[in-house]
Design a protein around this motif. Structure first.
Motif, PDB file in Angstrom:
ATOM      1  N   GLN A  38      38.404  56.307  46.927  1.00  0.00           N
ATOM      2  CA  GLN A  38      37.087  55.136  46.886  1.00  0.00           C
ATOM      3  C   GLN A  38      36.286  54.824  48.038  1.00  0.00           C
ATOM      4  O   GLN A  38      37.220  55.030  49.264  1.00  0.00           O
ATOM      5  CB  GLN A  38      38.071  53.885  46.307  1.00  0.00           C
ATOM      6  N   PRO A  39      35.562  54.716  48.007  1.00  0.00           N
ATOM      7  CA  PRO A  39      34.645  54.487  49.997  1.00  0.00           C
ATOM      8  C   PRO A  39      35.237  53.368  50.334  1.00  0.00           C
ATOM      9  O   PRO A  39      35.013  52.540  50.144  1.00  0.00           O
ATOM     10  CB  PRO A  39      33.690  54.094  49.828  1.00  0.00           C
ATOM     11  N   SER A  40      35.580  53.302  51.538  1.00  0.00           N
ATOM     12  CA  SER A  40      35.484  52.609  52.510  1.00  0.00           C
ATOM     13  C   SER A  40      34.059  51.404  52.587  1.00  0.00           C
ATOM     14  O   SER A  40      33.466  51.106  52.067  1.00  0.00           O
ATOM     15  CB  SER A  40      36.043  53.273  53.961  1.00  0.00           C
ATOM     16  N   GLY A  41      35.170  50.564  52.901  1.00  0.00           N
ATOM     17  CA  GLY A  41      33.853  49.411  53.016  1.00  0.00           C
ATOM     18  C   GLY A  41      33.510  48.931  51.923  1.00  0.00           C
ATOM     19  O   GLY A  41      34.359  48.867  50.359  1.00  0.00           O
ATOM     20  N   CYS A  42      31.977  49.073  51.604  1.00  0.00           N
ATOM     21  CA  CYS A  42      31.450  48.602  50.211  1.00  0.00           C
ATOM     22  C   CYS A  42      31.340  49.596  49.834  1.00  0.00           C
ATOM     23  O   CYS A  42      31.061  50.960  49.883  1.00  0.00           O
ATOM     24  CB  CYS A  42      30.586  47.729  50.896  1.00  0.00           C
ATOM     25  N   LYS A  43      31.754  49.493  48.721  1.00  0.00           N
ATOM     26  CA  LYS A  43      31.933  50.362  47.765  1.00  0.00           C
ATOM     27  C   LYS A  43      30.826  50.724  46.830  1.00  0.00           C
ATOM     28  O   LYS A  43      31.081  52.057  46.877  1.00  0.00           O
ATOM     29  CB  LYS A  43      32.911  50.170  46.212  1.00  0.00           C
ATOM     30  N   PHE A  44      29.747  50.165  47.666  1.00  0.00           N
ATOM     31  CA  PHE A  44      28.643  50.893  46.871  1.00  0.00           C
ATOM     32  C   PHE A  44      28.061  51.502  47.920  1.00  0.00           C
ATOM     33  O   PHE A  44      26.938  52.054  47.463  1.00  0.00           O
ATOM     34  CB  PHE A  44      27.352  49.611  46.469  1.00  0.00           C
ATOM     35  N   HIS A  45      27.952  51.934  48.762  1.00  0.00           N
ATOM     36  CA  HIS A  45      27.425  52.289  50.473  1.00  0.00           C
ATOM     37  C   HIS A  45      27.280  53.713  50.407  1.00  0.00           C
ATOM     38  O   HIS A  45      25.633  54.172  50.788  1.00  0.00           O
ATOM     39  CB  HIS A  45      28.805  51.925  51.988  1.00  0.00           C
ATOM     40  N   THR A  46      27.906  54.663  49.438  1.00  0.00           N
ATOM     41  CA  THR A  46      27.996  55.706  49.427  1.00  0.00           C
ATOM     42  C   THR A  46      26.299  56.390  48.249  1.00  0.00           C
ATOM     43  O   THR A  46      25.122  56.654  49.281  1.00  0.00           O
ATOM     44  CB  THR A  46      28.601  57.371  48.291  1.00  0.00           C
ATOM     45  N   ARG A  47      25.464  54.849  47.660  1.00  0.00           N
ATOM     46  CA  ARG A  47      24.613  55.255  47.222  1.00  0.00           C
ATOM     47  C   ARG A  47      23.540  53.879  47.500  1.00  0.00           C
ATOM     48  O   ARG A  47      21.979  53.996  46.849  1.00  0.00           O
ATOM     49  CB  ARG A  47      25.391  55.353  45.273  1.00  0.00           C
ATOM     50  N   CYS A  48      24.002  53.127  48.257  1.00  0.00           N
ATOM     51  CA  CYS A  48      23.195  52.289  48.781  1.00  0.00           C
ATOM     52  C   CYS A  48      21.751  52.459  49.291  1.00  0.00           C
ATOM     53  O   CYS A  48      22.373  53.333  50.583  1.00  0.00           O
ATOM     54  CB  CYS A  48      23.846  50.519  49.105  1.00  0.00           C
ATOM     55  N   PRO A  49      20.596  52.159  48.886  1.00  0.00           N
ATOM     56  CA  PRO A  49      19.697  52.572  49.976  1.00  0.00           C
ATOM     57  C   PRO A  49      19.811  51.895  51.554  1.00  0.00           C
ATOM     58  O   PRO A  49      18.918  51.840  52.335  1.00  0.00           O
ATOM     59  CB  PRO A  49      18.287  51.853  49.523  1.00  0.00           C
ATOM     60  N   PHE A  50      20.606  50.520  51.202  1.00  0.00           N
ATOM     61  CA  PHE A  50      20.054  49.824  52.215  1.00  0.00           C
ATOM     62  C   PHE A  50      21.387  49.520  53.031  1.00  0.00           C
ATOM     63  O   PHE A  50      21.732  48.145  53.965  1.00  0.00           O
ATOM     64  CB  PHE A  50      19.986  48.324  51.787  1.00  0.00           C
ATOM     65  N   ALA A  51      22.336  51.360  52.826  1.00  0.00           N
ATOM     66  CA  ALA A  51      23.544  50.446  53.569  1.00  0.00           C
ATOM     67  C   ALA A  51      23.355  50.570  55.644  1.00  0.00           C
ATOM     68  O   ALA A  51      22.198  51.436  56.116  1.00  0.00           O
ATOM     69  CB  ALA A  51      24.010  51.821  53.609  1.00  0.00           C
ATOM     70  N   ILE A  52      24.027  50.010  55.515  1.00  0.00           N
ATOM     71  CA  ILE A  52      24.382  50.428  57.878  1.00  0.00           C
ATOM     72  C   ILE A  52      25.717  50.664  57.417  1.00  0.00           C
ATOM     73  O   ILE A  52      26.514  50.214  57.090  1.00  0.00           O
ATOM     74  CB  ILE A  52      23.829  49.118  58.056  1.00  0.00           C
ATOM     75  N   ASP A  53      26.238  50.409  59.006  1.00  0.00           N
ATOM     76  CA  ASP A  53      27.098  51.632  59.827  1.00  0.00           C
ATOM     77  C   ASP A  53      27.944  50.683  58.978  1.00  0.00           C
ATOM     78  O   ASP A  53      29.401  50.618  58.838  1.00  0.00           O
ATOM     79  CB  ASP A  53      27.413  51.131  60.975  1.00  0.00           C
ATOM     80  N   HIS A  54      27.528  48.835  59.894  1.00  0.00           N
ATOM     81  CA  HIS A  54      28.419  47.829  58.721  1.00  0.00           C
ATOM     82  C   HIS A  54      29.606  48.251  57.374  1.00  0.00           C
ATOM     83  O   HIS A  54      30.916  47.502  57.211  1.00  0.00           O
ATOM     84  CB  HIS A  54      28.202  46.390  59.677  1.00  0.00           C
ATOM     85  N   CYS A  55      28.778  48.520  56.545  1.00  0.00           N
ATOM     86  CA  CYS A  55      28.877  48.238  54.997  1.00  0.00           C
ATOM     87  C   CYS A  55      29.961  49.832  54.911  1.00  0.00           C
ATOM     88  O   CYS A  55      30.912  49.300  53.919  1.00  0.00           O
ATOM     89  CB  CYS A  55      28.087  49.078  54.714  1.00  0.00           C
ATOM     90  N   LYS A  56      30.125  50.144  55.786  1.00  0.00           N
ATOM     91  CA  LYS A  56      30.903  51.608  55.961  1.00  0.00           C
ATOM     92  C   LYS A  56      32.654  51.119  56.004  1.00  0.00           C
ATOM     93  O   LYS A  56      33.278  51.671  55.684  1.00  0.00           O
ATOM     94  CB  LYS A  56      30.544  52.648  56.718  1.00  0.00           C
ATOM     95  N   GLN A  57      32.211  49.755  56.902  1.00  0.00           N
ATOM     96  CA  GLN A  57      33.441  49.498  57.409  1.00  0.00           C
ATOM     97  C   GLN A  57      33.863  48.300  57.126  1.00  0.00           C
ATOM     98  O   GLN A  57      35.516  48.189  56.643  1.00  0.00           O
ATOM     99  CB  GLN A  57      33.496  49.170  58.711  1.00  0.00           C
TER     100      GLN A  57
END
Ligand SMILES: Nc1ncnc2c1ncn2[C@@H]1O[C@H](COP(=O)(O)OP(=O)(O)OP(=O)(O)O)[C@@H](O)[C@H]1O
Ligand SMILES: Nc1ncnc2c1ncn2[C@@H]1O[C@H](COP(=O)(O)OP(=O)(O)OP(=O)(O)O)[C@@H](O)[C@H]1O
Ligand code: SF4
Ligand code: SF4
Ligand SMILES: [Mg+2]
Ligand SMILES: [Mg+2]
Lengths: 331, 333
Positions: B286-305
């Motif tokens: 599973q992705p780190s941070g927010c699990k939706f970040h790999t497909r989210c159009p609004f993801a920012i760096d913070h979301c990945k962490q």
């Protein structure tokens, strides 16, 4: 567009303990290459058995009338599908020129063999692949239907996948042989809308890529509106309306089609209760006389509906309906 | 005290999968889910295929292994801690909590008549005293589900998908349960029968005082049926709210994408849906941070962490997204 399959006067009955059940009653339609036909209708109206007939795949107790004829046009000339008997003959249509995505996802995978092994075996049976190529192609297809980690899923068993993944794996398997005709029986029912959109796009791409024809069975009229070129509506084994998707959805003529559209849950009106087509589906053993829909129709035009079976009438060149409202001269 | 029938707290379900004996990986199908299902409600569960809806439903029925956290069932008569339930309690719980299956084909034994299929729970649980009583009960439920006497004598193979689904519903209802998990129970039905079954489920719910967990991918069905909704993504709840609130103003980018992908009934309105791109992540990796970040159009760096937590706004609307507030703000002209 060239002719792909012609169905003429298809009548299909089932022998049962209680007698003969008429599941399909004198149905005719044609489909060309690159064309998507939506097949909709009441549960039990005969959609799945019609679809299975295209592969000569119905249960042993099925009886076809002698007038029934299904012609599949292949590169090697026309094939009379209902006359195919031996497994070798049947291989032409089953998993070869025609592929089917079944309504029952569990039934299409053998439980004790991994998904990948089944896909590979099917490809080896029908195509010129080496084992290695077959594996690579299978994984690519799993990937294309949106299954993540396809290489790992390849070794899993059907029961280990979620409902929607199983359905996508089945779609991948059906498409992997690059059939000329794809029969998709409720292929998106267990998919969430984002994946559904993806699968629909994939099927459209394949129509373009391989000039495949698709018979798409679904009760989701939204999906029909988004995918089909034309729509056929069935009720109790009869084809009661057919035409281009716009005409049938925007300007439906048959009272049953109108009822189906009215029964759809609408997002812009959450307060009104849902409105099913009133009345009970008649038992297939007691098919109503005259118009098969008359026991539930709110627009009956008179006794003629109970006594005379309405013929299919042209509304215009491509839109047809079988209902006495549109008979110019009542019988 | 509020009338909560089922309360899950940090509920997780993991499956060991693949590999050899020593390299077993754990697939987290349900990950740290907390929710309350109120008595008499129609609680909807939607979300990506493979997000863990079925598994969560099964865990609440004590039919999937709970690997962390727990759930509590309390209907006024009994109080069960599903994690530490005794055998006798479990036997009783099986009467109170029932599943209507996703796949009506796999669910019905081909060698039993419809009458026997519906009667089986009564007989297994010893809920009726004799055959007459059983028959009467079977007929009553069958009639509620619009199956006639002639249907009862037949075998399931002779029924269409929709007809079979009504058989499974009748079977689930026959023991007069209090809690029902309905897993894609109308997905196989044509729209008219679907409308009919949904009205039927609603009617039975109020007549029998049932509580439903209703799993469906069909958002217009859910909108019409459920009073409360939870949206799942990769084993996590990403948003929960009363149905109308959610449809009026979805907050999570995944929920918004779901709503926008609802197929339009207008054939000329093709391909306008806002499509999600990117792969559905593997549940074992599973992705780190927010699990939706790999497909989210609004993801920012913070979301990945940093993984966002479900936060409530005090009105029963909960969302788990770092940016929901700024994304809701009207765009400055
Ligand atoms: N092997 C069989 N023996 C007897 N009757 C059968 C058999 N297979 C199908 N039928 C009957 O044929 C009719 C048509 O069934 P079919 O499965 O085609 O319906 P359908 O339109 O696909 O419905 P659904 O939308 O519910 O899947 C039904 O009345 C069904 O009970
Ligand atoms: N018995 C099992 N063994 C291994 N993995 C499993 C098992 N059951 C479920 N899983 C996995 O758990 C995850 C969640 O599955 P689940 O069936 O709960 O999804 P779902 O949300 O119901 O999906 P769908 O909408 O497709 O039915 C999936 O990745 C699935 O492959
Ligand atoms: S023929 Fe008569 S009963 Fe049949 S659909 Fe038309 S109006 Fe209704
Ligand atoms: S937390 Fe970030 S990645 Fe996750 S949904 Fe919100 S904006 Fe998108
Ligand atoms: Mg069917
Ligand atoms: Mg599921």
């Amino acid at each position: 567009m060239t002719a792909l399959i012609d169905v003429e006067n298809l009548t299909l009955k089932f022998r049962t303990d209680e007698g003969l059940i008429t599941a399909v009653d004198n149905v005719s339609f044609s489909l060309g290459t690159g064309e998507v036909m939506g097949l909709v209708g009441e549960s039990g109206s005969g959609k799945s058995v019609t679809a299975k007939a295209l592969m000569h795949l119905n249960a042993k107790n099925a009886v076809y009338t002698p007038e029934s004829k299904i012609t599949l046009h292949t590169e090697n000339g026309p094939v009379d599908v209902l006359s195919l008997r031996t497994p070798r003959e049947l291989n032409i249509v089953r998993g070869g020129a025609v592929s089917m995505i079944f309504q029952e996802p569990m039934a299409s995978f053998a439980p004790a063999i991994s998904i990948g092994k089944q896909m590979v075996e099917q490809l080896l049976l029908h195509g010129d692949y080496t084992k290695e190529q077959a594996k690579r192609w299978s994984i690519e297809m799993l990937d294309r239907v949106g299954i993540s980690d396809a290489a790992k899923r390849f070794d899993q068993y059907a029961f280990e996948l979620s409902g929607g993944m199983r359905q996508r794996a089945m779609i991948a398997m059906a498409l992997s042989t690059q059939p000329k005709l794809l029969i998709a029986d409720e292929p998106t029912t267990a998919l969430d809308v984002t994946i559904q959109a993806q699968v629909i796009d994939l099927m459209k791409d394949l129509v373009e890529e391989f000039h495949m024809g698709i018979v798409f069975i679904t009760h989701d009229l939204g999906v029909v509106a988004q995918t089909a070129d034309k729509v056929n509506v069935m009720y109790l084994g009869r084809m009661i309306e057919e035409g281009p998707v716009r005409d049938v959805i925007r300007n439906s003529k048959h009272p049953y089609t109108q009822g189906l559209l009215a029964a759809l849950p609408k997002l812009d009106d959450l307060d009104s209760p849902l409105t099913p087509v009133p009345g009970d589906i008649p038992s297939p053993l007691e098919r109503p006389s005259g118009c098969v829909f008359h026991t539930r129709c709110s627009q009956m035009v008179g006794d003629v509906c109970k006594t005379v079976e309405p013929r299919e009438r042209d509304i215009d060149a491509s839109h047809k309906v079988a209902c006495h409202i549109y008979e110019k001269v009542p019988a | 005290m509020s009338d909560v029938l089922i309360r899950a707290k940090g509920l997780s379900v993991g499956f060991p999968i693949g590999g050899g004996l020593f390299s077993k990986q754990i697939l987290k199908a349900v990950d740290n889910v907390s929710l309350d299902i109120e008595k008499g409600s129609f609680f909807g569960l939607v979300g990506e295929s493979g997000s863990g809806k079925t598994t969560l439903g099964r865990a609440l029925l004590k039919a999937a292994p709970i690997t962390a956290g727990g759930a509590h069932y309390s209907d006024g008569e009994v109080d069960y801690d599903l994690e530490n339930i005794t055998r006798d309690q479990l036997k009783d719980y099986r009467k109170r909590a029932q599943l209507i299956f996703q796949d009506p084909y796999a669910a019905l034994s081909p060698r039993m008549t419809v009458r026997d299929i519906i009667a089986e729970p009564l007989e297994v649980m010893g809920l009726t005293r004799n055959r007459q009583e059983t028959d009467a009960r079977v007929r009553e439920i069958a009639a509620k589900c619009r199956l006639n006497l002639e249907h009862l004598r037949r075998f399931p193979h002779a029924f269409s998908g929709g007809q079979r689904q009504r058989i499974s519903i009748a079977r689930a209802l026959v023991s007069a349960p209090k809690f029902i998990v309905a897993d894609e129970s109308v997905a196989a039905l044509d729209v008219s029968i679907q409308a009919d079954v949904l009205n039927l489920l609603k009617q039975i719910q109020s007549e029998m005082g049932l509580t439903f967990m209703f799993i469906s991918h069909d958002l217009s069905v859910v909108a019409h049926t459920c009073d409360h909704l939870a949206v799942m993504y990769l084993g996590r709840l990403v948003e929960t709210a009363p149905t109308r609130k959610l449809f009026a103003a979805p907050r999570h980018p995944y929920t918004k994408a779901l709503f926008s992908a609802i197929p339009s009934l207008d054939p000329d309105d093709r391909g306008t849906a806002q499509k999600l791109t990117g792969e559905i992540p593997s549940p074992t990796n599973q992705p780190s941070g927010c699990k939706f970040h790999t497909r989210c159009p609004f993801a920012i760096d913070h979301c990945k962490q940093v993984e966002p937590q479900l936060e409530s706004d005090g009105t029963g609307h909960e969302v788990s997204c770092h940016r929901w507030k700024e994304l809701m703000a009207p765009v400055a002209a």
